[in-house]
Design an enzyme around this catalytic site. Structure first.
Site, PDB file in Angstrom:
ATOM      1  N   GLY A  11       1.268  -0.947  -0.809  1.00 32.47           N
ATOM      2  CA  GLY A  11      -0.193   0.316  -0.029  1.00 32.47           C
ATOM      3  C   GLY A  11       0.608   0.748   0.179  1.00 32.47           C
ATOM      4  O   GLY A  11       2.221   1.413  -0.244  1.00 32.47           O
ATOM      5  N   GLY A  13       1.532   2.912   2.067  1.00 32.70           N
ATOM      6  CA  GLY A  13       3.655   3.296   2.990  1.00 32.70           C
ATOM      7  C   GLY A  13       4.504   2.098   2.319  1.00 32.70           C
ATOM      8  O   GLY A  13       5.685   2.849   2.075  1.00 32.70           O
ATOM      9  N   ILE A  36      -6.241  -5.257   1.546  1.00 34.51           N
ATOM     10  CA  ILE A  36      -7.141  -5.134   1.791  1.00 34.51           C
ATOM     11  C   ILE A  36      -8.500  -4.262   1.726  1.00 34.51           C
ATOM     12  O   ILE A  36      -9.641  -4.443   1.689  1.00 34.51           O
ATOM     13  CB  ILE A  36      -7.528  -5.895   3.339  1.00 34.51           C
ATOM     14  CG1 ILE A  36      -7.547  -5.866   4.602  1.00 34.51           C
ATOM     15  CG2 ILE A  36      -7.249  -7.618   2.898  1.00 34.51           C
ATOM     16  CD1 ILE A  36      -8.567  -6.390   6.149  1.00 34.51           C
ATOM     17  N   ASP A  37      -7.844  -3.332   1.820  1.00 37.39           N
ATOM     18  CA  ASP A  37      -8.592  -1.916   2.342  1.00 37.39           C
ATOM     19  C   ASP A  37      -9.494  -1.291   1.209  1.00 37.39           C
ATOM     20  O   ASP A  37     -10.775  -0.866   0.910  1.00 37.39           O
ATOM     21  CB  ASP A  37      -8.287  -0.610   3.427  1.00 37.39           C
ATOM     22  CG  ASP A  37      -8.284  -1.663   4.298  1.00 37.39           C
ATOM     23  OD1 ASP A  37      -8.822  -2.338   5.072  1.00 37.39           O
ATOM     24  OD2 ASP A  37      -6.798  -0.503   5.728  1.00 37.39           O
ATOM     25  N   ARG A  64     -25.932 -14.161  11.133  1.00 34.53           N
ATOM     26  CA  ARG A  64     -27.141 -14.083  10.982  1.00 34.53           C
ATOM     27  C   ARG A  64     -28.117 -14.894  11.842  1.00 34.53           C
ATOM     28  O   ARG A  64     -29.079 -14.901  11.943  1.00 34.53           O
ATOM     29  CB  ARG A  64     -27.683 -13.997   9.575  1.00 34.53           C
ATOM     30  CG  ARG A  64     -29.249 -14.146   8.932  1.00 34.53           C
ATOM     31  CD  ARG A  64     -28.877 -13.885   7.743  1.00 34.53           C
ATOM     32  NE  ARG A  64     -28.684 -13.341   6.829  1.00 34.53           N
ATOM     33  CZ  ARG A  64     -29.006 -11.741   7.024  1.00 34.53           C
ATOM     34  NH1 ARG A  64     -30.534 -12.020   7.850  1.00 34.53           N
ATOM     35  NH2 ARG A  64     -28.940 -10.659   6.835  1.00 34.53           N
ATOM     36  N   GLU A 132     -14.483  -0.232  11.145  1.00 29.87           N
ATOM     37  CA  GLU A 132     -13.915  -0.075  11.754  1.00 29.87           C
ATOM     38  C   GLU A 132     -13.364   1.342  12.687  1.00 29.87           C
ATOM     39  O   GLU A 132     -13.566   1.982  13.427  1.00 29.87           O
ATOM     40  CB  GLU A 132     -12.776  -0.592  12.075  1.00 29.87           C
ATOM     41  CG  GLU A 132     -10.837  -0.137  12.694  1.00 29.87           C
ATOM     42  CD  GLU A 132     -10.271  -1.378  11.990  1.00 29.87           C
ATOM     43  OE1 GLU A 132     -10.054  -1.906  10.945  1.00 29.87           O
ATOM     44  OE2 GLU A 132      -8.994  -1.446  12.843  1.00 29.87           O
ATOM     45  N   ARG A 154     -25.928  -7.233  19.902  1.00 32.36           N
ATOM     46  CA  ARG A 154     -24.996  -7.936  20.734  1.00 32.36           C
ATOM     47  C   ARG A 154     -23.383  -6.877  18.898  1.00 32.36           C
ATOM     48  O   ARG A 154     -24.013  -6.719  18.104  1.00 32.36           O
ATOM     49  CB  ARG A 154     -24.727  -9.944  20.171  1.00 32.36           C
ATOM     50  CG  ARG A 154     -25.356  -9.937  21.283  1.00 32.36           C
ATOM     51  CD  ARG A 154     -24.782 -10.488  22.604  1.00 32.36           C
ATOM     52  NE  ARG A 154     -25.303 -11.140  23.431  1.00 32.36           N
ATOM     53  CZ  ARG A 154     -26.411 -10.682  24.501  1.00 32.36           C
ATOM     54  NH1 ARG A 154     -26.862  -9.434  23.837  1.00 32.36           N
ATOM     55  NH2 ARG A 154     -27.371 -11.326  24.891  1.00 32.36           N
ATOM     56  N   ARG A 163      -7.470 -10.908   7.249  1.00 30.96           N
ATOM     57  CA  ARG A 163      -6.619 -10.390   7.054  1.00 30.96           C
ATOM     58  C   ARG A 163      -6.128 -12.112   5.900  1.00 30.96           C
ATOM     59  O   ARG A 163      -4.320 -11.974   6.175  1.00 30.96           O
ATOM     60  CB  ARG A 163      -5.689  -9.319   6.844  1.00 30.96           C
ATOM     61  CG  ARG A 163      -4.725  -8.622   6.538  1.00 30.96           C
ATOM     62  CD  ARG A 163      -3.991  -7.576   6.166  1.00 30.96           C
ATOM     63  NE  ARG A 163      -3.738  -7.719   7.925  1.00 30.96           N
ATOM     64  CZ  ARG A 163      -3.121  -6.225   8.201  1.00 30.96           C
ATOM     65  NH1 ARG A 163      -2.911  -5.271   8.286  1.00 30.96           N
ATOM     66  NH2 ARG A 163      -2.591  -7.050   9.918  1.00 30.96           N
TER      67      ARG A 163
HETATM   68  N1  LIG Z   1       7.933   6.934   4.199  1.00 34.50           N
HETATM   69  C1  LIG Z   1       8.038   5.534   3.669  1.00 34.50           C
HETATM   70  N2  LIG Z   1       9.652   6.365   3.896  1.00 34.50           N
HETATM   71  C2  LIG Z   1       9.842   4.501   2.758  1.00 34.50           C
HETATM   72  N3  LIG Z   1       9.886   3.188   3.431  1.00 34.50           N
HETATM   73  C3  LIG Z   1       8.589   3.233   4.193  1.00 34.50           C
HETATM   74  C4  LIG Z   1       7.479   4.534   4.160  1.00 34.50           C
HETATM   75  N4  LIG Z   1       6.280   4.639   5.220  1.00 34.50           N
HETATM   76  C5  LIG Z   1       6.307   3.280   5.184  1.00 34.50           C
HETATM   77  N5  LIG Z   1       8.394   2.447   4.541  1.00 34.50           N
HETATM   78  C6  LIG Z   1       8.224   0.930   4.961  1.00 34.50           C
HETATM   79  O1  LIG Z   1       7.063   0.341   4.035  1.00 34.50           O
HETATM   80  C7  LIG Z   1       6.913  -0.506   4.721  1.00 34.50           C
HETATM   81  C8  LIG Z   1       5.674  -0.933   4.451  1.00 34.50           C
HETATM   82  O2  LIG Z   1       4.430  -0.575   5.326  1.00 34.50           O
HETATM   83  P1  LIG Z   1       3.011  -0.006   5.747  1.00 34.50           P
HETATM   84  O3  LIG Z   1       2.642   1.338   6.253  1.00 34.50           O
HETATM   85  O4  LIG Z   1       2.791  -0.937   7.125  1.00 34.50           O
HETATM   86  O5  LIG Z   1       2.074  -1.202   4.230  1.00 34.50           O
HETATM   87  P2  LIG Z   1       1.220  -0.630   3.630  1.00 34.50           P
HETATM   88  O6  LIG Z   1       2.928  -0.944   2.034  1.00 34.50           O
HETATM   89  O7  LIG Z   1       0.036  -1.684   3.520  1.00 34.50           O
HETATM   90  O8  LIG Z   1       0.913   1.052   3.506  1.00 34.50           O
HETATM   91  C9  LIG Z   1       7.329  -0.220   6.304  1.00 34.50           C
HETATM   92  O9  LIG Z   1       7.536  -1.215   7.104  1.00 34.50           O
HETATM   93  C10 LIG Z   1       8.459   0.416   5.889  1.00 34.50           C
HETATM   94  O10 LIG Z   1       9.505   0.090   5.779  1.00 34.50           O
HETATM   95  O1  LIG Z   2      -4.264  -3.783  13.478  1.00 31.20           O
HETATM   96  P1  LIG Z   2      -3.377  -3.773  12.399  1.00 31.20           P
HETATM   97  O2  LIG Z   2      -2.872  -5.144  12.246  1.00 31.20           O
HETATM   98  O3  LIG Z   2      -2.276  -2.881  12.327  1.00 31.20           O
HETATM   99  O4  LIG Z   2      -4.233  -3.888  10.927  1.00 31.20           O
HETATM  100  C1  LIG Z   2      -5.664  -3.330  10.970  1.00 31.20           C
HETATM  101  C2  LIG Z   2      -5.285  -2.148  10.163  1.00 31.20           C
HETATM  102  O5  LIG Z   2      -5.231  -2.933   7.951  1.00 31.20           O
HETATM  103  C3  LIG Z   2      -5.862  -3.126   7.404  1.00 31.20           C
HETATM  104  O6  LIG Z   2      -6.844  -4.227   7.672  1.00 31.20           O
HETATM  105  C4  LIG Z   2      -5.228  -2.840   6.430  1.00 31.20           C
HETATM  106  O7  LIG Z   2      -4.559  -3.929   6.405  1.00 31.20           O
HETATM  107  P2  LIG Z   2      -3.394  -4.026   4.983  1.00 31.20           P
HETATM  108  O8  LIG Z   2      -3.775  -2.556   3.916  1.00 31.20           O
HETATM  109  O9  LIG Z   2      -2.765  -4.266   5.246  1.00 31.20           O
HETATM  110  O10 LIG Z   2      -4.485  -5.349   4.134  1.00 31.20           O
HETATM  111  C5  LIG Z   2      -6.896  -2.486   8.050  1.00 31.20           C
HETATM  112  O11 LIG Z   2      -8.124  -2.178   7.741  1.00 31.20           O
HETATM  113  C6  LIG Z   2      -6.556  -2.202   9.335  1.00 31.20           C
HETATM  114  O12 LIG Z   2      -6.726  -0.115   9.818  1.00 31.20           O
END
Ligand SMILES: Nc1ncnc2c1ncn2[C@@H]1O[C@H](COP(=O)(O)OP(=O)(O)O)[C@@H](O)[C@H]1O
Ligand SMILES: O=P(O)(O)OC[C@H]1O[C@](O)(COP(=O)(O)O)[C@@H](O)[C@@H]1O
Length: 230
Positions: A11, A13, A36-37, A64, A132, A154, A163
């Site tokens: 994603g 990150g 997954i989002d 359900r 969430e 509930r 996930r």
């Molecule tokens: N601004 C950034 N610069 C460099 N690496 C990053 C940055 N942000 C995140 N990363 C790297 O990318 C990895 C995955 O990012 P994360 O946010 O956990 O998941 P996603 O790719 O699903 O958004 C992190 O563990 C980190 O090592």
């Molecule tokens: O509690 P964690 O492991 O940070 O994951 C929860 C978060 O990750 C997500 O499932 C998204 O995960 P991914 O982007 O890695 O698929 C969000 O919906 C949720 O907010």
């Protein structure tokens, strides 16, 4: 570094990291959307999304049964810290009475009115899907419904089971198509883009656009859930 090209699945990150590798070290990078989002700009769907929806839907189907037999309201929380894509599809496919998403933090009174209208018409159970990221999550929604209607409700928070597991066919196909697209993109000399799919077409979106631009939920689905939940 001797790296000819890098394909990064993830994603925003992961794409930030890929972007800086390209900018600062000249590594050719191609992104493949995996979350997954389903909240990445530049593709209709992300890898993992369809599987998460199916997993959550299976849980809703099971809940359900208790809802109907025990005449209860179920408030079911699905993942999506910032996005309501999962919640919307699960609500529509699961025949939920209402759905709450972070993109539209509408007042709980609307949901309560909806549930109460169902009770008044003789409905013995109701299901409300909460993403969430909706303020307060499922617990706040459940408490408000019980307080206003006097009916027991509930909460079920599905959590991390959404996930993992064996991917559904749509995810396997999407991953295959995007994976091939990423390799071809590198061979064609592309870099700094995410490969995505719009309809049947492969598209290439600059990595930066995937986090600076926002993909909205399908508003037509949202409207459909609310129209069909009468
Ligand atoms: N601004 C950034 N610069 C460099 N690496 C990053 C940055 N942000 C995140 N990363 C790297 O990318 C990895 C995955 O990012 P994360 O946010 O956990 O998941 P996603 O790719 O699903 O958004 C992190 O563990 C980190 O090592
Ligand atoms: O509690 P964690 O492991 O940070 O994951 C929860 C978060 O990750 C997500 O499932 C998204 O995960 P991914 O982007 O890695 O698929 C969000 O919906 C949720 O907010």
């Amino acid at each position: 570094m001797g790296v000819g090209g890098l394909i990064v699945i993830g994603g925003d990150g992961s794409f930030h990291g890929a972007h800086f590798l390209e900018q600062e070290h000249g590594v050719r990078v191609i992104g493949v959307p995996g979350t997954i989002d389903n909240d990445l700009f530049g593709t209709d769907y992300t890898i993992g999304y369809h599987t998460a929806v199916q997993t959550a839907l299976n849980a809703v189907d099971r809940l359900r049964d208790t809802g109907a037999s025990h005449e209860r309201i179920f408030v079911i929380e699905v993942m999506g810290r910032h996005a309501g894509h999962i919640a919307l599809e699960v609500a529509l496919a699961g025949g939920a009475e209402d759905v709450l998403i972070p993109e539209d933090p509408r007042p709980l009174s609307e949901v309560i009115d909806n549930v109460q209208a169902g009770l008044d018409r003789g409905k013995l159970s109701s299901i409300v899907i909460v993403a969430e990221g909706y303020p307060g999550g499922a617990n706040a929604v459940s408490e408000a419904i019980t307080q206003a209607t006097g009916q027991e409700s509930r909460v079920s928070i599905l959590g991390h089971i959404q996930r993992g597991g064996s991917p559904v066919a749509q995810d396997r196909v999407l991953a295959s198509v995007l994976g091939e697209g990423a390799v071809l993109a590198l061979l064609e000399g592309r870099t700094g883009v995410m490969v995505g799919q719009h309809g049947h077409d492969l598209t290439y979106t600059p990595l930066e656009a995937t986090w600076t631009q926002r993909k909205d939920v399908l508003r037509s689905l949202y409207a459909c859930v609310r129209r069909l939940s009468v």
